[in-house]
Write a protein that holds these residues in place. Structure first.
Motif, PDB file in Angstrom:
ATOM      1  N   VAL A   1       4.570   5.348   3.355  1.00 50.42           N
ATOM      2  CA  VAL A   1       3.876   6.629   3.560  1.00 50.42           C
ATOM      3  C   VAL A   1       4.871   7.777   3.406  1.00 50.42           C
ATOM      4  CG1 VAL A   1       2.529   8.027   5.194  1.00 50.42           C
ATOM      5  CG2 VAL A   1       2.247   5.550   5.183  1.00 50.42           C
ATOM      6  N   SER A   2       4.506   8.749   2.589  1.00 45.59           N
ATOM      7  CA  SER A   2       5.294   9.977   2.478  1.00 45.59           C
ATOM      8  C   SER A   2       4.910  10.915   3.619  1.00 45.59           C
ATOM      9  CB  SER A   2       5.003  10.672   1.147  1.00 45.59           C
ATOM     10  OG  SER A   2       5.522  11.991   1.170  1.00 45.59           O
ATOM     11  N   LEU A   3       5.895  11.569   4.200  1.00 44.23           N
ATOM     12  CA  LEU A   3       5.638  12.563   5.249  1.00 44.23           C
ATOM     13  C   LEU A   3       6.091  13.946   4.772  1.00 44.23           C
ATOM     14  CD1 LEU A   3       6.954  10.317   8.185  1.00 44.23           C
ATOM     15  CD2 LEU A   3       4.588  10.580   7.439  1.00 44.23           C
TER      16      LEU A   3
ATOM     17  N   HIS B   1      -3.565  17.585  -9.382  1.00 45.64           N
ATOM     18  CA  HIS B   1      -2.902  16.337  -8.977  1.00 45.64           C
ATOM     19  C   HIS B   1      -3.527  15.176  -9.740  1.00 45.64           C
ATOM     20  CE1 HIS B   1      -2.236  19.097  -5.607  1.00 45.64           C
ATOM     21  NE2 HIS B   1      -1.113  18.434  -5.445  1.00 45.64           N
ATOM     22  N   TYR B   2      -3.005  14.900 -10.955  1.00 53.64           N
ATOM     23  CA  TYR B   2      -1.844  15.418 -11.620  1.00 53.64           C
ATOM     24  C   TYR B   2      -2.200  15.704 -13.063  1.00 53.64           C
ATOM     25  CZ  TYR B   2       0.320  13.771  -7.382  1.00 53.64           C
ATOM     26  OH  TYR B   2       0.617  13.585  -6.065  1.00 53.64           O
ATOM     27  N   PRO B   3      -1.519  16.679 -13.708  1.00 52.19           N
ATOM     28  CA  PRO B   3      -1.920  17.071 -15.059  1.00 52.19           C
ATOM     29  C   PRO B   3      -1.490  16.077 -16.145  1.00 52.19           C
ATOM     30  CG  PRO B   3      -0.099  18.424 -14.277  1.00 52.19           C
ATOM     31  CD  PRO B   3      -0.491  17.549 -13.133  1.00 52.19           C
TER      32      PRO B   3
ATOM     33  N   GLU C   1       0.846  -1.204   0.000  1.00 58.26           N
ATOM     34  CA  GLU C   1       0.000   0.000   0.000  1.00 58.26           C
ATOM     35  C   GLU C   1       0.876   1.247   0.000  1.00 58.26           C
ATOM     36  OE1 GLU C   1      -2.630  -1.507   3.370  1.00 58.26           O
ATOM     37  OE2 GLU C   1      -3.827   0.178   2.610  1.00 58.26           O
ATOM     38  N   ASP C   2       0.401   2.259  -0.702  1.00 52.87           N
ATOM     39  CA  ASP C   2       1.011   3.591  -0.646  1.00 52.87           C
ATOM     40  C   ASP C   2      -0.063   4.491  -0.031  1.00 52.87           C
ATOM     41  OD1 ASP C   2       1.950   6.146  -1.078  1.00 52.87           O
ATOM     42  OD2 ASP C   2       1.958   6.011  -3.267  1.00 52.87           O
ATOM     43  N   ALA C   3       0.082   4.739   1.266  1.00 58.73           N
ATOM     44  CA  ALA C   3      -0.940   5.527   1.979  1.00 58.73           C
ATOM     45  C   ALA C   3      -0.508   6.988   2.132  1.00 58.73           C
ATOM     46  CB  ALA C   3      -1.218   4.899   3.337  1.00 58.73           C
TER      47      ALA C   3
HETATM   48  C1  PLP Z   1       0.820   9.031  -3.640  1.00 57.15           C
HETATM   49  C2  PLP Z   1       2.246   9.420  -3.384  1.00 57.15           C
HETATM   50  N1  PLP Z   1       3.193   8.470  -3.395  1.00 57.15           N
HETATM   51  C3  PLP Z   1       4.485   8.777  -3.174  1.00 57.15           C
HETATM   52  C4  PLP Z   1       4.909  10.064  -2.929  1.00 57.15           C
HETATM   53  C5  PLP Z   1       6.372  10.372  -2.793  1.00 57.15           C
HETATM   54  O1  PLP Z   1       6.717  10.895  -1.560  1.00 57.15           O
HETATM   55  P1  PLP Z   1       7.986  11.855  -1.343  1.00 57.15           P
HETATM   56  O2  PLP Z   1       7.763  13.107  -2.075  1.00 57.15           O
HETATM   57  O3  PLP Z   1       8.007  12.027   0.162  1.00 57.15           O
HETATM   58  O4  PLP Z   1       9.190  11.114  -1.825  1.00 57.15           O
HETATM   59  C6  PLP Z   1       3.942  11.080  -2.868  1.00 57.15           C
HETATM   60  C7  PLP Z   1       4.356  12.471  -2.578  1.00 57.15           C
HETATM   61  O5  PLP Z   1       3.884  13.437  -3.052  1.00 57.15           O
HETATM   62  C8  PLP Z   1       2.585  10.752  -3.117  1.00 57.15           C
HETATM   63  O6  PLP Z   1       1.625  11.694  -3.120  1.00 57.15           O
END
Ligand code: PLP
Length: 370
Positions: free
Chosen positions: A181-183, A310-312, A157-159
């Motif tokens: 998860v991106s912070l 988000h995103y063009p 998962e990418d949360a």
């Molecule tokens: C859905 C998604 N995945 C991955 C990322 C990548 O994270 P980061 O910019 O912290 O490397 C982002 C960041 O904008 C994101 O929105």
């Protein structure tokens, strides 16, 4: 009608910006932040130190999982998650074409090959898929992707955009064996620089991620894997631990603002976000759709209101990938979404008056004959 406005998120002169990350810091209190940062500075350990361990404990406890591995960014969290699950050279990893480009980057960095699927027209998310590939399901905007129910061997998962959202009472990120998860500073749990975190209950995955983020090191001067520099620094960890203490409040505000937008915009021609009835969202981005997107953006900009997209460009049409064989696909829903999607301002501390102003201007735009 077709001119694309040129503003960016960082423009601070606008009356209503896209994001304002300073409010969260003010709520926590700068004296508390200064105290935490001073503690880190005086500890003399600035990377993988006590503040990082403390954040990892707090984050794992929030997620209700065994291991949280603090890393340097969301992209790093994705890359290490992919490597930990054993994605090897040439393996396909199934993702949505309308997610952030970092997802494709992480797959390529892990040696894999992105396999793009089209967007679900109903809720603008990645749909459930049937595949033997690894599936990397990005939940977008604060809502949930049905791809977590995919029929697959390995699910990640990418949360990043939906941290804090709950499906049937369970936090997103808790459905797959490993989650990234991106912070990033505009995310729900936001650092004041680059940072990311990995969640898992799988000890082998956790050990591998810990080793990979630190040059593949598994013992003193022993490098078992070809790793990288992917650690989190203690200053970020100290701030993130404070942010976690206030996280529920921040999420409540985000939900409240999203509910206000939804209520106030219901009589406009905009298409509004569709969420599952059993989802408690964690709105990171309030995303709407209209075929008049660019004209509406221009109108808002004239009124000093920022907006985003988000995103063009869907991943398969990005210049970096467009000529590659795996990008030779036609994904009509993702392509249409890219033309119509519009993100309205939303941040912790945004006032109801500001939401009203944005909504009033949207009504005014459509009253002018759209
Ligand atoms: C859905 C998604 N995945 C991955 C990322 C990548 O994270 P980061 O910019 O912290 O490397 C982002 C960041 O904008 C994101 O929105």
């Amino acid at each position: 009608m077709s001119t694309t406005p040129s503003f960016t998120h960082s423009k601070t002169t606008q009356a209503i910006p896209m994001f304002n990350p300073t409010n969260e810091l003010a709520i926590i209190g700068y004296h508390n932040i200064n105290k935490a940062l001073e503690g880190v500075l005086k500890s003399g350990t600035y990377i993988s130190g006590p503040a990082v361990l403390k954040f990892e404990e707090a984050a794992a406890s929030y997620m209700g999982c065994k291991y949280a591995i603090a890393v340097s960014s969301g992209t790093m969290a994705l890359e290490l998650s992919l490597k930990a699950t054993g994605v090897a050279a040439g393996d396909s990893v199934t993702i949505n074409a309308n997610t952030f480009v970092a997802v494709a980057e992480a797959i390529i960095a892990a040696g894999g090959k992105p396999h793009l699927v089209d967007t679900d027209a109903k809720n603008w998310q990645m749909p459930k898929v049937f595949t033997e590939n690894t599936v990397l399901a990005s939940h977008l905007y604060g809502n949930a992707s049905a791809a977590i129910n995919s029929n697959t061997n390995i699910l990640i998962e990418d949360a990043s955009q939906s941290f804090g959202a709950k499906l049937n009472g369970k936090l997103l990120g808790g459905f797959a064996p490993i989650t990234a998860v991106s912070l990033y500073p505009t995310k729900n749990l936001a650092a004041t620089g680059d940072a990311g975190v990995i969640f898992t209950n799988n000890e082998a995955y956790a050990q591998k991620c810990r080793a990979l983020r630190n040059h593949g090191q598994t013992g003193h001067q022993l490098h078992q894997y070809c790793g990288t520099t992917g650690r989190m620094d203690d200053m970020q960890a100290a701030i993130l631990t404070l942010k976690l203490d206030h996280f529920e409040r921040f999420l409540q505000e985000r939900r409240h603002l999203a509910a206000l937008y939804t209520h106030k915009l219901k009589d406009t021609p905009l298409k509004l976000p569709v969420t599952e009835p059993n989802l408690e969202p964690a709105t990171n981005l309030f995303v709407v759709r209209t075929k008049y997107r660019d004209a509406l953006r221009s109108h808002l900009e004239k009124q000093q209101i920022a907006s985003g997209v988000h995103y063009p460009t869907p991943i398969h049409q990005m210049p970096a990938y467009a000529s590659l064989p795996w990008a030779q696909v036609s994904l009509p829903e993702a392509e249409l979404l890219a033309l119509e999607t519009l993100t309205l301002p939303l941040w912790v501390g945004m006032t109801e008056e500001q939401v009203n102003k944005v909504c009033n201007e949207i009504y005014r735009f459509f009253e002018d004959g759209k």
